[in-house]
Scaffold this motif. Structure first.
Motif, PDB file in Angstrom:
ATOM      1  N   ALA A 167       0.812  -1.220   0.000  1.00  0.00           N
ATOM      2  CA  ALA A 167       0.000   0.000   0.000  1.00  0.00           C
ATOM      3  C   ALA A 167       0.841   1.264   0.000  1.00  0.00           C
ATOM      4  O   ALA A 167       0.360   2.336  -0.380  1.00  0.00           O
ATOM      5  CB  ALA A 167      -0.938  -0.002   1.206  1.00  0.00           C
ATOM      6  N   LEU A 168       2.120   1.163   0.425  1.00  0.00           N
ATOM      7  CA  LEU A 168       2.987   2.331   0.495  1.00  0.00           C
ATOM      8  C   LEU A 168       3.933   2.444  -0.700  1.00  0.00           C
ATOM      9  O   LEU A 168       4.597   3.464  -0.862  1.00  0.00           O
ATOM     10  CB  LEU A 168       3.810   2.289   1.787  1.00  0.00           C
ATOM     11  CG  LEU A 168       3.010   2.353   3.094  1.00  0.00           C
ATOM     12  CD1 LEU A 168       3.961   2.306   4.288  1.00  0.00           C
ATOM     13  CD2 LEU A 168       2.138   3.596   3.151  1.00  0.00           C
ATOM     14  N   LEU A 169       3.990   1.411  -1.526  1.00  0.00           N
ATOM     15  CA  LEU A 169       4.880   1.436  -2.680  1.00  0.00           C
ATOM     16  C   LEU A 169       4.377   2.413  -3.738  1.00  0.00           C
ATOM     17  O   LEU A 169       3.163   2.620  -3.877  1.00  0.00           O
ATOM     18  CB  LEU A 169       4.979   0.043  -3.312  1.00  0.00           C
ATOM     19  CG  LEU A 169       5.877  -0.975  -2.626  1.00  0.00           C
ATOM     20  CD1 LEU A 169       5.643  -2.357  -3.226  1.00  0.00           C
ATOM     21  CD2 LEU A 169       7.345  -0.575  -2.750  1.00  0.00           C
ATOM     22  N   ASP A 215       0.222  -5.302  -8.345  1.00  0.00           N
ATOM     23  CA  ASP A 215      -1.000  -5.208  -9.145  1.00  0.00           C
ATOM     24  C   ASP A 215      -0.911  -4.150 -10.233  1.00  0.00           C
ATOM     25  O   ASP A 215      -1.917  -3.725 -10.785  1.00  0.00           O
ATOM     26  CB  ASP A 215      -2.201  -4.916  -8.249  1.00  0.00           C
ATOM     27  CG  ASP A 215      -2.068  -3.572  -7.523  1.00  0.00           C
ATOM     28  OD1 ASP A 215      -1.005  -2.926  -7.650  1.00  0.00           O
ATOM     29  OD2 ASP A 215      -3.029  -3.191  -6.824  1.00  0.00           O
ATOM     30  N   LYS A 216       0.316  -3.723 -10.541  1.00  0.00           N
ATOM     31  CA  LYS A 216       0.505  -2.704 -11.582  1.00  0.00           C
ATOM     32  C   LYS A 216      -0.122  -3.170 -12.891  1.00  0.00           C
ATOM     33  O   LYS A 216       0.042  -4.298 -13.310  1.00  0.00           O
ATOM     34  CB  LYS A 216       2.003  -2.435 -11.776  1.00  0.00           C
ATOM     35  CG  LYS A 216       2.348  -1.580 -12.989  1.00  0.00           C
ATOM     36  CD  LYS A 216       1.814  -0.180 -12.872  1.00  0.00           C
ATOM     37  CE  LYS A 216       2.141   0.628 -14.122  1.00  0.00           C
ATOM     38  NZ  LYS A 216       1.447   1.903 -14.163  1.00  0.00           N
TER      39      LYS A 216
END
Length: 523
Positions: free
Chosen positions: A498-500, A507-508
């Motif tokens: 969630a912080l990336l 999930d890119k």
């Protein structure tokens, strides 16, 4: 769009706080309105602080948003229409065709960087997933490139559009996500203001933060030093003299936090006339050389200021043909009186040198530059360091070497260069193989059977070279690789999904180029 003589800071027009100066028309020898005022220390500080404040929000914009911004800058430059062309011609003395071509190049390189952003590989995304079963375990590691921070750009004198306000340094820095604080060149302040206003308008249209771009007017060493020394500035792009570039490098190195300076400075761009080519095409090569030398009144950073060949009848043929082509050349208007004065001084220095013979010296005129060609021996060139100094303008020196060994020795003696050219035939390939390792160490671009003037704006171009051609020979100021100057890597270890950054998440969406465990993929 009116020219008011104001600086542009935070999206607003601001009158400088110190004494003003006017642009000068080198063709008519008249001063132009309006008066431009030099910004003071407080205004430099404000522009830099606003750029620093804008950095995080600007670099957080998407690739598409920045690409649209670059496209919008190009559109706004074109919207300036005839007013821009006329002002450039008035401030530089350049002909319309050259100015129109340079405008096209400026817009084209903005589009080139917009295309690079849309293609997406510029950020060099890398993912090495965790290997918890390995001993020792490998953590989850993900890397990307981000902008270094606000960039100070110094506009060039000899390219009022393509290497100035919206030139390659500005385009590549903005593409990298870096705000730009630009020092306009005193030789074309009205041109600079028009283009600066086009950038500010594009920023407003695209919703960019106000500090993303600033245009500062002024001149002098103190002004440049204050800009480079400001703690908000994280890199510098410069095109100009060797003295100016090295002075900025010293300021940047002396900061509490040193920063990189990418300066393009000095190059004489040697042309090697190898024996078989010279025997087969001496007169043809001479004609091409003369055209290259006099292009833009010689005021190009890739001007062929040095010719090297083996002494003999074929070189005499070249010298006679080149001298004939240059002797009757008319003096052309140079960009500034200072450039013209320095050129004339360099010509006189060579003409009066005891080890130099004058081959062609067209009549010189005040404020203008006429073609000049000189010759010397390889031994004299090796013994006289001053013969390798750049003469910025349509002047060149032919060096006659006694054999290939001395030719290579002369090549080894050269400082770093932007380019080197090989005029060759198949029978010269062995000689060329002997020179190539030397040239690869000395220059940024090696040409065959052409001339160095004319720099294509494309992905594979390198416009840089070892010092003093540039301050950092690992970089280029033209082509999409120029973005690398204003980027640095950041690695994220075991950071929660969630912080990336979105581009590094598992999930890119498809379409992004990433190197996953060493394999380049676009899944």
């Amino acid at each position: 769009m009116m020219i008011t003589g104001e600086a542009l800071i935070g999206g607003l027009a601001v009158k400088g706080s110190e004494g003003g100066q006017r642009a000068f028309n080198p063709a008519t020898l008249q001063y132009l309105e309006p008066e431009f005022h030099t910004v003071g220390a407080a205004q430099i500080d404000l522009a830099c602080r606003l750029a620093g404040a804008a950095f995080d929000s600007y670099r957080a914009t998407s690739d598409e948003q920045r690409a649209a911004f670059l496209d919008a800058i190009g559109e706004q430059i074109m919207e300036l229409g005839e007013a821009l062309l006329e002002r450039v011609m008035a401030e530089t003395g350049l002909p319309r065709a050259r100015v129109e071509g340079e405008r096209g190049r400026t817009v084209g390189q903005l589009q080139l960087f917009a295309n690079l952003l849309r293609e997406g590989s510029w950020s060099d995304l890398r993912i090495d997933p965790a290997l918890p079963q390995r001993q020792p375990p490998r953590p989850d590691l993900r890397m990307r490139l981000i902008g270094v921070g606000p960039v100070a750009v110094f506009a060039a004198s000899n390219f009022p559009l393509a290497f100035s306000v919206a030139g390659g340094d500005t385009a590549s820095a903005l593409a990298a996500g870096c705000p730009v604080v630009l020092k306009a060149h005193w030789a074309h302040p009205g041109t600079s203001e028009l283009v600066g206003r086009a950038i500010v308008k594009a920023a407003a249209i695209c919703g960019m933060p106000a500090g993303v771009f600033a245009l500062l007017s002024g001149s002098g060493n103190t002004f440049g030093a204050a800009l480079v020394a400001h703690p908000a500035i994280q890199a510098v792009g410069f095109t100009g003299s060797r003295g100016g570039g090295t002075a900025l490098m010293a300021v940047a190195a002396a900061r509490p936090q040193p920063i990189p300076v990418y300066a393009e400075m000095s190059s004489i761009n040697p042309v090697f006339l190898l024996p078989q080519a010279l025997a087969a095409r001496a007169e043809e090569i001479a004609a091409g050389f003369a055209a290259s030398l006099t292009m833009g009144v010689g005021q190009l950073c890739t001007n062929p200021g040095l010719v090297l060949a083996l002494d003999g009848p074929d070189l005499e043929r070249f010298k006679q043909a080149a001298a004939l082509a240059l002797e009757g050349g008319a003096a052309g208007t140079m960009l500034t009186p200072g450039i013209a004065e320095n050129f004339l001084g360099g010509v006189h220095r060579l003409a009066d040198h005891a080890d130099v013979a004058t081959l062609a010296l067209a009549p010189q005129q005040g404020g203008k530059g006429a073609p000049a060609l000189f010759s010397t021996s390889g031994a004299a060139f090796l013994a006289r360091q001053e013969l390798a100094e750049e003469v910025f303008g349509p002047a060149s020196l032919v060096v006659a070497c006694r054999d290939l060994a001395e030719l290579r020795q002369v090549a080894e003696s050269l400082e770093g260069q932007l380019t080197a050219t090989l005029q060759l035939e198949p029978g010269d390939y062995d000689a060329a193989r002997g020179l190539l390792p030397v040239l690869e160490r000395r220059v940024g671009r090696i040409l065959a059977n052409g001339f160095p003037t004319g720099v294509e704006v494309c992905n594979a171009m390198v416009h840089g070279g070892p010092f003093p051609a540039t301050s950092d020979g690992r970089s280029t100021s033209v082509g999409t690789a120029a973005i690398a100057r204003f980027l640095r890597p950041v690695c994220y270890q075991n950071l929660p999904e969630a912080l990336l950054p979105a581009a590094l998440r598992d999930d890119k969406l498809a379409g992004a180029w990433r190197r996953v465990e060493g394999e380049l993929t676009c899944e």
